[in-house]
Scaffold this active site. Structure first.
Site, PDB file in Angstrom:
ATOM      1  N   THR A   1      11.905  -5.632  -5.776  1.00  0.00           N
ATOM      2  CA  THR A   1      10.959  -5.584  -4.657  1.00  0.00           C
ATOM      3  C   THR A   1       9.711  -4.748  -4.953  1.00  0.00           C
ATOM      4  OG1 THR A   1      12.759  -5.863  -3.085  1.00  0.00           O
ATOM      5  CG2 THR A   1      10.681  -5.053  -2.214  1.00  0.00           C
TER       6      THR A   1
ATOM      7  N   GLY B   1       6.502  -7.468 -20.097  1.00  0.00           N
ATOM      8  CA  GLY B   1       5.647  -6.296 -20.174  1.00  0.00           C
ATOM      9  C   GLY B   1       4.321  -6.508 -19.482  1.00  0.00           C
TER      10      GLY B   1
ATOM     11  N   ALA C   1       8.702  -3.386  -7.908  1.00  0.00           N
ATOM     12  CA  ALA C   1       8.402  -3.234  -9.337  1.00  0.00           C
ATOM     13  C   ALA C   1       6.898  -3.188  -9.607  1.00  0.00           C
ATOM     14  CB  ALA C   1       9.037  -4.375 -10.120  1.00  0.00           C
ATOM     15  N   GLY C   2       6.172  -4.173  -9.078  1.00  0.00           N
ATOM     16  CA  GLY C   2       4.733  -4.227  -9.309  1.00  0.00           C
ATOM     17  C   GLY C   2       3.995  -3.074  -8.661  1.00  0.00           C
TER      18      GLY C   2
ATOM     19  N   GLY D   1       0.817  -1.214   0.000  1.00  0.00           N
ATOM     20  CA  GLY D   1       0.000   0.000   0.000  1.00  0.00           C
ATOM     21  C   GLY D   1       0.844   1.255   0.000  1.00  0.00           C
TER      22      GLY D   1
END
Length: 307
Positions: free
Chosen positions: A250, A226, A252-253, A42
């Protein structure tokens, strides 16, 4: 127009242990370095949304401890509104322990702590903030009951909802029915649909199955390949990733999600452009160590895209 993004989510202090590789069962291994940094899915998403141009607010909970004050300061420094970040007197601030390999891949162990103390009362207290947003974003590091209520409130107010179903678990239908966009990675998509995402056909099938569950729009992030998208009007495509040398994946998403919410239009008319921007933000993030410290600014992402 500046997007107004409200994030309901987790606040964790990350302890990053740098190692060459994962130890085998029974093996003792020396670490190469240790570092603490702000994190939590979050928090990462909120900091990313704010740094990348959105007016961002946070709903969450910390413990009455140094880690909690550290996380509050991180959000404030990133210009995230913390009015609805409350303090738990009996739960410590969440923590994550990250095993970071030389390859840049990571394995994460989480102690939810105060993140799991978020109640429906906290959601009701933040109702006006939810209703005033363009986007409400959440993940699975806080109680499902609170997320479900927040999404119900958002949808009644015409707010666009984004669900990042991580860490991967089954999602209740009461939640999915109020999701405008779901954004799993390949592993999470497989857990939610039973379909292993390995190629164009399987990613389309997984996305269609998610739509059959009531979700309108789908983005499946594919790491170095991608991101694939399928919209409510059945527009689909693959936006390739930028090729970089990863140091730490860590955040990236989370950077992708925050970046996406900062640029996406509520009607999804610019979804491909928003994903391209998010891919670039994520590519910059993986080239630095840590979660929050690695998240780029709008200027940094724009400079790369305009090269």
């Amino acid at each position: 127009m500046v997007n107004k993004v409200t994030v309901l989510g987790s606040l964790n202090v990350d302890t990053i242990l740098k190692i060459k590789r994962l130890p085998q069962p029974g093996e003792t291994m020396a670490m190469e370095a240790k570092k603490n940094a702000g994190g939590g899915k979050g928090s990462n998403q909120a900091v990313a949304a704010s740094r990348l141009g959105a007016q961002t607010s946070f709903i969450g909970k910390v413990g009455n401890d140094e880690n909690g004050r550290f996380m509050q300061e991180i959000l404030t420094t990133a210009q995230v509104d913390t009015q609805y970040v409350s303090v738990s007197e009996d739960k410590a601030t969440g923590q994550a322990f990250i095993l970071l390999q030389a390859s840049g891949e990571n394995s994460i162990i989480i102690d939810g702590g105060s993140n799991q103390a978020i109640t429906t009362d906290d959601i009701y207290q933040a109702q006006t903030k939810i209703e005033a947003a363009d986007f409400l974003v959440t993940q699975f590091e806080t109680p499902l009951e609170s997320a479900t209520l927040a999404f119900e409130i958002a949808k009644k107010a015409g707010v666009t909802t984004i669900l990042n179903p991580a860490p991967a678990q089954e999602a209740p239908q009461t939640l999915l029915a109020n999701v405008d966009l779901i954004a799993p990675n390949e592993t999470e998509a497989e857990i939610l649909t039973g379909i292993k995402v390995v190629d164009a056909q399987s990613q389309h099938q997984a996305a269609k199955k998610l739509q059959a569950k009531g979700v309108k729009n789908v983005i499946i992030t594919l790491g170095s390949r991608g991101a694939y998208y399928l919209t409510a009007d059945q527009k689909e495509g693959l936006v390739p990733a930028f090729k970089v040398q990863a140091v730490d994946t860590t955040a990236a998403g989370d950077t992708f999600l925050g970046a996406l919410s900062s640029q996406l239009k509520p009607d999804f008319s610019n979804i491909e452009e928003a994903i391209l921007f998010a891919n670039q933000a994520s590519a910059l993030a993986v080239q630095k160590l840590g979660a929050v410290p690695s998240i780029p600014t709008f200027a940094e992402v724009s400079a790369q895209l305009n090269q």
